[in-house]
Design a protein around this motif. Structure first.
Motif, mmCIF file in Angstrom:
data_model
loop_
_atom_site.group_PDB
_atom_site.id
_atom_site.type_symbol
_atom_site.label_atom_id
_atom_site.label_comp_id
_atom_site.label_asym_id
_atom_site.label_seq_id
_atom_site.Cartn_x
_atom_site.Cartn_y
_atom_site.Cartn_z
ATOM 1 N N ASP A 49 -0.410 -3.194 3.097
ATOM 2 C CA ASP A 49 0.372 -3.182 4.289
ATOM 3 C C ASP A 49 0.219 -4.451 5.019
ATOM 4 O OD1 ASP A 49 -2.236 -2.454 4.668
ATOM 5 O OD2 ASP A 49 -1.669 -1.037 6.552
ATOM 6 N N VAL A 50 -0.613 -5.329 4.249
ATOM 7 C CA VAL A 50 -1.118 -6.355 5.300
ATOM 8 C C VAL A 50 -0.090 -7.794 4.982
ATOM 9 C CG1 VAL A 50 -2.714 -8.243 5.653
ATOM 10 C CG2 VAL A 50 -3.325 -5.840 5.001
ATOM 11 N N ARG A 99 -8.263 -8.818 7.138
ATOM 12 C CA ARG A 99 -7.819 -7.926 6.033
ATOM 13 C C ARG A 99 -6.799 -8.907 5.132
ATOM 14 N NH1 ARG A 99 -4.825 -3.544 6.763
ATOM 15 N NH2 ARG A 99 -5.537 -2.513 4.879
ATOM 16 N N HIS A 100 -6.852 -8.684 3.863
ATOM 17 C CA HIS A 100 -5.912 -9.475 3.031
ATOM 18 C C HIS A 100 -5.097 -8.699 2.215
ATOM 19 C CE1 HIS A 100 -7.929 -12.670 4.731
ATOM 20 N NE2 HIS A 100 -9.286 -12.480 4.207
ATOM 21 N N CYS A 139 0.940 -8.676 -4.976
ATOM 22 C CA CYS A 139 1.144 -8.685 -3.434
ATOM 23 C C CYS A 139 2.147 -10.036 -3.249
ATOM 24 C CB CYS A 139 -0.262 -9.091 -2.771
ATOM 25 S SG CYS A 139 -1.428 -7.469 -2.665
ATOM 26 N N GLY A 140 2.924 -10.320 -4.156
ATOM 27 C CA GLY A 140 3.808 -11.419 -3.813
ATOM 28 C C GLY A 140 4.665 -11.568 -4.909
ATOM 29 N N TRP A 141 4.629 -11.231 -6.274
ATOM 30 C CA TRP A 141 5.439 -11.511 -7.525
ATOM 31 C C TRP A 141 5.803 -10.049 -8.261
ATOM 32 C CZ3 TRP A 141 1.378 -13.913 -5.462
ATOM 33 C CH2 TRP A 141 1.769 -15.325 -4.931
ATOM 34 N N ASP A 142 6.617 -10.231 -9.038
ATOM 35 C CA ASP A 142 7.255 -8.957 -9.766
ATOM 36 C C ASP A 142 6.711 -8.815 -11.109
ATOM 37 O OD1 ASP A 142 8.752 -10.697 -10.772
ATOM 38 O OD2 ASP A 142 10.635 -9.817 -10.197
ATOM 39 N N SER A 143 5.698 -9.830 -11.493
ATOM 40 C CA SER A 143 5.613 -9.576 -13.070
ATOM 41 C C SER A 143 4.366 -10.679 -13.166
ATOM 42 C CB SER A 143 6.530 -10.122 -13.885
ATOM 43 O OG SER A 143 7.082 -11.748 -13.996
ATOM 44 N N PRO A 144 3.353 -10.475 -14.128
ATOM 45 C CA PRO A 144 2.406 -11.632 -14.384
ATOM 46 C C PRO A 144 2.936 -12.811 -14.602
ATOM 47 C CG PRO A 144 2.024 -9.503 -15.687
ATOM 48 C CD PRO A 144 3.464 -9.269 -15.113
#
Length: 244
Positions: A49-50, A99-100, A139-144
């Motif tokens: 949630d950060v 918090r990160h 936390c920012g991308w939809d795939s490796p």
């Protein structure tokens, strides 16, 4: 894409050999390289949630990981066959406080072997790749593939300084900070956070905005300029506590 500063290797099993920036240096990708297994997410470390305030590109001095025997798994790849210098720890979304963002979604199945191999010379550890994707990439991308493509774009665009060229008697946190700035004109000096372990250089954490522009680090610079440091030598074996 995604190539780290590697030295010539003595590994007898090579299928990919990646030419990199340093003249004559190569990185050998072992032909038995496999993805790491996904692991159970530690519930007490989840911080989905950060909001992301800025990013850090954590650039490690690989010999220090080998010297200390801590932080990085897969020593057979990182410390034995190849003699790495600077490698990528990871691309980290950061919050604006203490918090990160971390473990923002289930990381899914094991990474594709093609992805692990493609980025081996950048992050020479399948286990660390899996961890970075699970802990930070979600936390920012939809795939490796998307996460490591962004990390590789930043890594490839970064000129890696020759830290071994700094005389030992002049090696300080400030000298390392200056070396990164000199190699990358326009990068703000107060955008280079220096992390150390017991007087040894560990890594430089470079600060970027949410749209990946170099910026001042919002929460300090780590080791102060005057702090004297040691640099672990390349080729040190795992857990070898070399003298300072």
């Amino acid at each position: 894409m995604g190539l780290a500063a590697c030295e010539r290797t003595a590994s007898p099993r090579v299928t990919d050999v990646a030419e990199i920036q340093a003249a004559g240096a190569v990185c050998a990708v072992p032909d038995d390289l496999r993805p790491a297994r996904p692991y159970r997410i530690p519930e007490d470390e989840v911080a989905a949630d950060v909001p992301v305030a800025f990013n850090m590109l954590a650039v490690s001095w690989s010999p220090q990981a080998c010297r200390s025997g801590k932080d990085y798994p897969d020593a057979q790849h990182q410390c034995a066959a190849n003699q790495f210098g600077l490698t990528l720890h990871g691309l980290w979304p950061n919050g604006d406080g203490n918090r990160h963002p971390r473990y923002c979604a289930a990381p899914g199945p094991a990474m594709r072997v093609e992805t692990v191999r493609r980025h081996f010379c950048m992050i020479p550890s399948p286990s660390l790749q899996q961890h970075e994707w699970a802990a930070h990439g979600t936390c920012g991308w939809d795939s490796p593939e998307a996460y490591f493509a962004q990390a590789a774009k930043m890594w490839d665009g970064l000129n890696k300084p020759d830290l071994e060229a700094i005389p030992a008697q002049r090696l300080t946190a400030g000298a390392i900070r200056d070396a990164f700035v000199a190699a990358n004109p326009g990068f703000p000096r107060d955008g280079v956070f220096i992390a150390t372990t017991d007087g040894w250089f560990r890594e430089a954490r470079l600060c970027y905005s949410r749209d990946y522009r170099p910026m001042r680090c919002p929460r300090g610079l780590g080791a102060p300029d005057h702090e004297r440091l040691h640099l672990a030598p390349k080729g040190v074996q795992p857990g070898a506590q070399t003298a300072g």
